[in-house]
Design an enzyme around this catalytic site. Structure first.
Site, PDB file in Angstrom:
ATOM      1  N   LYS A  44       0.526  -0.898  -0.037  1.00  0.00           N
ATOM      2  CA  LYS A  44      -0.622   0.083  -0.156  1.00  0.00           C
ATOM      3  C   LYS A  44       0.732   0.708   0.126  1.00  0.00           C
ATOM      4  O   LYS A  44       1.856   1.462   0.425  1.00  0.00           O
ATOM      5  CB  LYS A  44      -0.868   0.139   1.408  1.00  0.00           C
ATOM      6  CG  LYS A  44      -0.317   0.658   2.676  1.00  0.00           C
ATOM      7  CD  LYS A  44      -0.875  -0.230   3.708  1.00  0.00           C
ATOM      8  CE  LYS A  44      -0.405  -0.020   5.053  1.00  0.00           C
ATOM      9  NZ  LYS A  44      -1.136  -0.436   6.504  1.00  0.00           N
ATOM     10  N   TYR A 280      15.639  29.517   8.404  1.00  0.00           N
ATOM     11  CA  TYR A 280      14.427  30.984   8.568  1.00  0.00           C
ATOM     12  C   TYR A 280      14.273  30.650   9.869  1.00  0.00           C
ATOM     13  O   TYR A 280      14.160  29.517  10.736  1.00  0.00           O
ATOM     14  CB  TYR A 280      13.078  30.137   7.655  1.00  0.00           C
ATOM     15  CG  TYR A 280      13.127  29.989   6.194  1.00  0.00           C
ATOM     16  CD1 TYR A 280      13.448  31.268   5.964  1.00  0.00           C
ATOM     17  CD2 TYR A 280      12.628  29.158   5.638  1.00  0.00           C
ATOM     18  CE1 TYR A 280      13.028  31.318   4.279  1.00  0.00           C
ATOM     19  CE2 TYR A 280      12.641  28.800   4.601  1.00  0.00           C
ATOM     20  CZ  TYR A 280      12.521  30.613   4.060  1.00  0.00           C
ATOM     21  OH  TYR A 280      12.069  30.804   2.258  1.00  0.00           O
TER      22      TYR A 280
HETATM   23  C1  LIG Z   1      -0.211  -1.642   6.922  1.00  0.00           C
HETATM   24  C2  LIG Z   1      -0.948  -3.064   7.601  1.00  0.00           C
HETATM   25  C3  LIG Z   1      -0.421  -3.976   7.304  1.00  0.00           C
HETATM   26  C4  LIG Z   1       1.567  -4.021   7.519  1.00  0.00           C
HETATM   27  O1  LIG Z   1       1.347  -3.651   8.391  1.00  0.00           O
HETATM   28  P1  LIG Z   1       3.271  -3.543   9.050  1.00  0.00           P
HETATM   29  O2  LIG Z   1       3.905  -3.247  10.394  1.00  0.00           O
HETATM   30  O3  LIG Z   1       4.061  -2.501   8.038  1.00  0.00           O
HETATM   31  O4  LIG Z   1       4.082  -4.958   8.833  1.00  0.00           O
HETATM   32  C5  LIG Z   1      -1.024  -5.356   8.006  1.00  0.00           C
HETATM   33  N1  LIG Z   1      -2.488  -5.301   7.596  1.00  0.00           N
HETATM   34  C6  LIG Z   1      -2.939  -4.502   7.601  1.00  0.00           C
HETATM   35  C7  LIG Z   1      -4.431  -4.192   7.679  1.00  0.00           C
HETATM   36  C8  LIG Z   1      -2.346  -3.061   7.243  1.00  0.00           C
HETATM   37  O5  LIG Z   1      -3.427  -1.510   7.172  1.00  0.00           O
END
Ligand SMILES: *Cc1c(COP(=O)(O)O)cnc(C)c1O
Length: 425
Positions: A44, A280
């Site tokens: 994702k 800044y």
């Molecule tokens: C993002 C996500 C994962 C992966 O989590 P990690 O800690 O990066 O391994 C697994 N399951 C769901 C539902 C997620 O949203």
């Protein structure tokens, strides 16, 4: 075919090098840690900023048989563009009313259903398309986010899904849940969620559900709780070689290697007198005559503004620290009098074995988690893929070939160790 080599030598303002050899080896290491389970590589958010298509392909080459995304659009893009071998399953879980359910069914995605509205929409779409949907029922075992509540809600959802299954509108392919505190090993909620998950799975199976996969483990649970592996582990951050939290351990403890290195070309080096304000707000003032180096990346590139005054960078063989504020496009480091050429390499983070900081060091400097550091690297920073070719320097496998399990990092040559000093504060 020399595109990668050209990109690597081309003078770039900044680049994120993505080591696909490390990614493949990380997936192999995860398969070895969870030998009874299939591996879902979670890709994702553009593979946590690493690039979804190349990372999905490399994960499959490393032995992942599932890919996971949050949004259906991410999953549809992968199906359309990644050229994955047959049999690789793609699951997505963040649905909102309106779908795209039909497209998901036609693309053979596994869709997550947490409640009745989604079940009704997906069965309507299946009727319209004339194909059964692959549906995974999600239980909320304690995270308090998505997922179906235990008790009456779960009974209603399981009952309705089974009726739709017997009508030929869907297949219940999975039963799943997500953990709240797996990155804090020993947290009492982990055991409580596992107990409730087993109960909710048992209830569904007693009613007649025959799922292909039951799963609850994210990266931290995959690394620390073999009793949470079930049929499938959903690993995200570990695939990218980063530990979920310092409490879980270091990535090296698990044979994982960071995949992303963020590098920039020093844009300017100049000498300034003592008492010179920098960036800044003048939150940094040079303590004496010194040299300053201009690093041409800023918060528009995902460098956290919260790392103003704290973020570490390897320049000229030493750790330097962001001097003053991180601006939109650039920040400054105090080179302490060192005379470097413009164009010198600045490594913001990488695997750490050339003496450079890691994404975890940046997370600490900015008061966040390493997930956020890599995921927020902006689109203005080109991703340059290295070790893209399977088999280079190791017993790799081709797409569609079932790989052997090769624990640990055995892939491409890596210079181990370094006597580069961490200096500068
Ligand atoms: C993002 C996500 C994962 C992966 O989590 P990690 O800690 O990066 O391994 C697994 N399951 C769901 C539902 C997620 O949203």
């Amino acid at each position: 075919m020399n595109e990668t080599a050209t990109q690597l030598t081309a003078p770039l303002r900044a680049r994120a090098e993505i080591d696909l050899g490390a990614l493949r080896a990380n997936v192999r290491a995860l398969r070895a840690l969870a030998p009874g389970a299939a591996v879902m590589a979670v890709v994702k958010a553009d593979a946590y900023g690493h690039g979804a298509v190349p990372c999905a392909r490399a994960a499959v080459e490393g032995g992942a048989t599932w890919l996971g995304t949050a949004t259906p659009q991410e999953a549809l893009d992968l199906r359309a563009r990644a050229g994955l071998p047959d049999g690789v399953r793609i699951m997505c879980w963040l649905w909102t009313p309106g779908g795209p359910w039909r497209e998901a069914i036609e693309a053979d995605l596994d869709v997550s259903v947490s409640g009745m509205w989604a079940l009704e929409e997906v069965t309507d779409a299946a009727r319209a398309v004339g194909l059964p949907a692959r549906v995974q029922l999600k239980a909320d075992t304690g995270l308090g986010r998505s997922g179906c509540q235990p008790g009456d809600d779960w009974a209603e959802l399981v009952g309705a899904a089974l009726r739709a299954e017997s009508d030929g509108l869907l297949r219940i392919t999975g039963l799943w849940s997500h953990l709240a505190c797996a990155d804090e090993p020993g947290h009492p909620s982990i055991d409580a969620q596992l107990v409730l998950f087993r109960e909710m799975v048992a209830y569904a199976e007693e009613r007649g559900v025959r799922a292909e996969v039951r799963h609850i483990a994210n990266s931290p649970a995959t690394l620390t709780r073999s009793d949470a592996h079930f049929d499938l582990v959903r690993t995200g951050i570990a695939v990218y070689g980063i530990s979920p939290s310092p409490e879980v351990g270091s990535s090296a403890d698990f044979g994982l290697r960071p995949v992303m290195s963020l590098k920039a070309s020093v844009a300017l080096v100049k000498q300034v007198p003592g008492g010179h304000g920098v960036s800044y707000g003048h939150h940094y003032v040079t303590p004496g005559v010194t040299t300053l180096g201009l690093i041409p990346v800023g918060y528009a590139d995902g460098i956290p503004r919260h790392a103003s005054g704290t973020g570490p960078v390897l320049v000229g063989g030493k750790w330097r620290t962001v001097a003053g504020r991180v601006a939109m496009d650039q920040f400054v480091v105090d080179l302490g009098g060192d005379e470097l050429e413009a164009g010198a390499e600045a490594i913001l983070f990488g695997a750490g074995d050339h003496g450079e900081p890691t994404a975890e060091d940046w997370a600490q400097a900015a008061g966040t988690i390493a997930y956020e550091i890599v995921t927020r690297i902006g689109t203005r920073v080109p991703r340059v893929y290295v070790n893209e070719v399977v088999g280079e320097g190791g017993p790799g496998v081709g797409p569609g070939v079932v790989p052997e399990i090769i624990p640990g990092y055995e892939g491409d040559d890596v210079a181990q160790g370094s006597d580069v000093k961490r200096s500068g504060t």
